[in-house]
Design an enzyme around this catalytic site. Structure first.
Site, PDB file in Angstrom:
ATOM      1  N   GLY A 156      53.499  73.419   1.368  1.00  0.00           N
ATOM      2  CA  GLY A 156      52.783  73.055   2.597  1.00  0.00           C
ATOM      3  C   GLY A 156      51.422  73.744   2.587  1.00  0.00           C
ATOM      4  O   GLY A 156      50.913  74.140   1.529  1.00  0.00           O
ATOM      5  N   ILE A 158      50.431  76.723   3.498  1.00  0.00           N
ATOM      6  CA  ILE A 158      50.371  78.095   2.976  1.00  0.00           C
ATOM      7  C   ILE A 158      50.540  78.085   1.460  1.00  0.00           C
ATOM      8  O   ILE A 158      49.816  78.778   0.736  1.00  0.00           O
ATOM      9  CB  ILE A 158      51.423  78.982   3.672  1.00  0.00           C
ATOM     10  CG1 ILE A 158      51.114  79.093   5.169  1.00  0.00           C
ATOM     11  CG2 ILE A 158      51.476  80.379   3.026  1.00  0.00           C
ATOM     12  CD1 ILE A 158      52.205  79.750   6.009  1.00  0.00           C
ATOM     13  N   ARG A 178      59.919  69.030  -1.503  1.00  0.00           N
ATOM     14  CA  ARG A 178      60.668  67.776  -1.328  1.00  0.00           C
ATOM     15  C   ARG A 178      59.782  66.589  -1.710  1.00  0.00           C
ATOM     16  O   ARG A 178      60.177  65.720  -2.462  1.00  0.00           O
ATOM     17  CB  ARG A 178      61.122  67.660   0.127  1.00  0.00           C
ATOM     18  CG  ARG A 178      62.256  66.687   0.284  1.00  0.00           C
ATOM     19  CD  ARG A 178      62.727  66.625   1.714  1.00  0.00           C
ATOM     20  NE  ARG A 178      62.893  67.957   2.304  1.00  0.00           N
ATOM     21  CZ  ARG A 178      63.176  68.171   3.580  1.00  0.00           C
ATOM     22  NH1 ARG A 178      63.303  67.160   4.405  1.00  0.00           N
ATOM     23  NH2 ARG A 178      63.342  69.376   4.053  1.00  0.00           N
ATOM     24  N   THR A 237      57.140  85.580   1.551  1.00  0.00           N
ATOM     25  CA  THR A 237      56.391  85.724   2.808  1.00  0.00           C
ATOM     26  C   THR A 237      56.853  84.652   3.799  1.00  0.00           C
ATOM     27  O   THR A 237      56.170  84.390   4.784  1.00  0.00           O
ATOM     28  CB  THR A 237      54.868  85.564   2.587  1.00  0.00           C
ATOM     29  OG1 THR A 237      54.631  84.323   1.918  1.00  0.00           O
ATOM     30  CG2 THR A 237      54.292  86.700   1.777  1.00  0.00           C
ATOM     31  N   ARG A 239      60.727  83.410   5.068  1.00  0.00           N
ATOM     32  CA  ARG A 239      61.746  83.958   5.967  1.00  0.00           C
ATOM     33  C   ARG A 239      62.786  84.676   5.121  1.00  0.00           C
ATOM     34  O   ARG A 239      63.180  84.193   4.039  1.00  0.00           O
ATOM     35  CB  ARG A 239      62.427  82.852   6.768  1.00  0.00           C
ATOM     36  CG  ARG A 239      61.604  82.294   7.930  1.00  0.00           C
ATOM     37  CD  ARG A 239      61.440  83.305   9.063  1.00  0.00           C
ATOM     38  NE  ARG A 239      60.699  82.787  10.199  1.00  0.00           N
ATOM     39  CZ  ARG A 239      59.378  82.868  10.378  1.00  0.00           C
ATOM     40  NH1 ARG A 239      58.614  83.452   9.463  1.00  0.00           N
ATOM     41  NH2 ARG A 239      58.811  82.383  11.462  1.00  0.00           N
ATOM     42  N   GLU A 268      66.225  91.093   9.387  1.00  0.00           N
ATOM     43  CA  GLU A 268      65.064  91.733   9.988  1.00  0.00           C
ATOM     44  C   GLU A 268      65.357  92.203  11.422  1.00  0.00           C
ATOM     45  O   GLU A 268      65.963  91.429  12.176  1.00  0.00           O
ATOM     46  CB  GLU A 268      63.939  90.680  10.014  1.00  0.00           C
ATOM     47  CG  GLU A 268      62.575  91.232   9.826  1.00  0.00           C
ATOM     48  CD  GLU A 268      61.566  90.108   9.607  1.00  0.00           C
ATOM     49  OE1 GLU A 268      61.663  89.385   8.598  1.00  0.00           O
ATOM     50  OE2 GLU A 268      60.701  89.966  10.469  1.00  0.00           O
ATOM     51  N   HIS A 286      56.717  92.285   7.761  1.00  0.00           N
ATOM     52  CA  HIS A 286      56.399  90.955   8.322  1.00  0.00           C
ATOM     53  C   HIS A 286      54.954  90.914   8.856  1.00  0.00           C
ATOM     54  O   HIS A 286      54.732  90.726  10.048  1.00  0.00           O
ATOM     55  CB  HIS A 286      57.407  90.565   9.422  1.00  0.00           C
ATOM     56  CG  HIS A 286      57.493  89.067   9.605  1.00  0.00           C
ATOM     57  ND1 HIS A 286      58.632  88.424  10.008  1.00  0.00           N
ATOM     58  CD2 HIS A 286      56.562  88.093   9.449  1.00  0.00           C
ATOM     59  CE1 HIS A 286      58.408  87.120  10.093  1.00  0.00           C
ATOM     60  NE2 HIS A 286      57.155  86.895   9.757  1.00  0.00           N
ATOM     61  N   GLY A 288      52.531  88.828   7.561  1.00  0.00           N
ATOM     62  CA  GLY A 288      51.864  87.606   7.070  1.00  0.00           C
ATOM     63  C   GLY A 288      50.685  87.158   7.925  1.00  0.00           C
ATOM     64  O   GLY A 288      49.607  86.876   7.421  1.00  0.00           O
TER      65      GLY A 288
HETATM   66  C1  GLV Z   1      55.328  84.025  11.005  1.00  0.00           C
HETATM   67  O1  GLV Z   1      56.204  84.429  10.337  1.00  0.00           O
HETATM   68  C2  GLV Z   1      55.267  82.685  11.544  1.00  0.00           C
HETATM   69  O2  GLV Z   1      56.201  81.894  11.331  1.00  0.00           O
HETATM   70  O3  GLV Z   1      54.295  82.385  12.226  1.00  0.00           O
END
Ligand code: GLV
Length: 320
Positions: A156, A158, A178, A237, A239, A268, A286, A288
């Site tokens: 995607g 990111i 996918r 980065t 989940r 977490e 976490h 990111g």
């Molecule tokens: C961060 O982890 C988000 O999903 O925005």
């Protein structure tokens, strides 16, 4: 007509709150620790809209407490904390914050790749330990990225932004998704789509950038780790529960893979105790999307979703 009531269940940047105030009566939790359930439910009882953060769980109990609710605006791109079908079944719109955190998250993933391959965490720990050290020809050698293959699981926004960065570092890119991304994007990133087995077996660095769902739960399990190269680096980065953390500890201890760099954790904020003592793992909490600009943009986008919903033009980034 009374103003719609908007409940914000976690502390978010002020510009988001200011925007919400233009369309309703805002009640916001302003502390960093999680809102206690009794306080939350007391506010939800009269809420028309709610703004949530990723540590909120929006389940049937949450929805039961909010009988007038029309919209849940999550301040995160991931929305695995929200039972979307349950919301939709009750006519509640769900929104997230895609796009605005793409660069920050890709930057962090690239930073983790560098930390892992250049052993930056180990170096930091050495100096902070106060142990004597001096420059040495063979001290703490890592590996360069030029000519190495990055395997991106989840192409995607990111994933694509990370590919762009990795190309600038001289890496080649394969991805598993996918659906194929457009030929133009593949061309621009010199990225080739392949199946997960090939990606795991051939990549020097494997980066997880896919959403978390039942389908991706423990996608990286003991078997998947066993198919990776023993000099490979795993970066997460996305989940935490995409990775079976116990299996990861085993692989790191037994040399199944060389190193891991994790921004997210299976349970977490707990971190598997087996990871804490290992030198071949980089652990960050976490982070990111954790820049001032990005968190402000996320809060503002979530607020714009609520505004659009209340004003009738519709939310900007609905989850379908
Ligand atoms: C961060 O982890 C988000 O999903 O925005």
């Amino acid at each position: 007509m009374t103003a719609p009531k908007i409940v914000v269940t976690g502390r978010i940047p002020e510009p988001g709150i200011d925007l919400l105030k233009t369309v309703g009566e805002v009640w916001a939790w302003t502390q960093d620790e999680p809102i206690p359930h009794d306080i939350r439910n007391g506010q939800l009882a009269s809420a028309d809209a709610v703004v949530t953060i990723l540590t909120d769980t929006v389940d049937e109990a949450f929805l039961d407490a909010a009988p007038n609710l029309k919209i849940v605006a999550n301040v995160a791109v991931g929305y695995n904390n929200i039972n979307v079908p349950a919301c939709h079944a009750r006519g509640v719109t769900v929104t997230n914050t895609p796009g605005v955190l793409t660069d920050a998250t890709a930057d962090l993933a690239m930073g983790l790749i560098l930390m892992a391959t250049r052993r930056l965490g180990e170096g930091e720990r050495l100096i902070r330990s106060g142990a004597p050290w001096k420059w040495g020809m063979f001290m703490m050698l890592g590996s360069g990225l030029q000519g190495r293959q990055l395997g991106i699981v989840g192409m995607g926004g990111i994933g694509q932004a990370l590919a762009h960065r990795a190309r600038a570092f001289g890496m080649s890119v394969v991805y598993h998704n996918r659906n194929a991304v457009s030929a133009d994007i593949e061309h621009a990133l010199s990225a080739r789509r392949c199946d997960l087995d090939e990606l795991l077996a051939t990549s020097d660095v494997v980066s997880l950038n896919c959403p978390y769902s039942e389908e991706t739960h423990h996608l990286i399990n003991a078997w998947a780790l066993s198919t990776m190269r023993d000099d490979a680096v795993l970066v997460n980065t996305a989940r935490g529960p995409i990775v079976d953390e116990s299996a990861l500890v085993e692989a790191l201890v037994n040399g199944g893979i060389a190193c891991a760099a994790l921004d997210v954790f299976e349970h977490e904020p707990e971190v598997h105790p087996g990871l804490l003592g290992l030198d071949n793992v980089v652990l960050v909490p976490h982070l990111g999307s954790a820049t001032v600009e990005t968190r402000t943009a996320m809060a503002t986008l979530a607020a714009r979703n609520v505004v659009g919903h209340i004003e009738g033009s519709g939310p900007v980034t609905p989850v379908t």
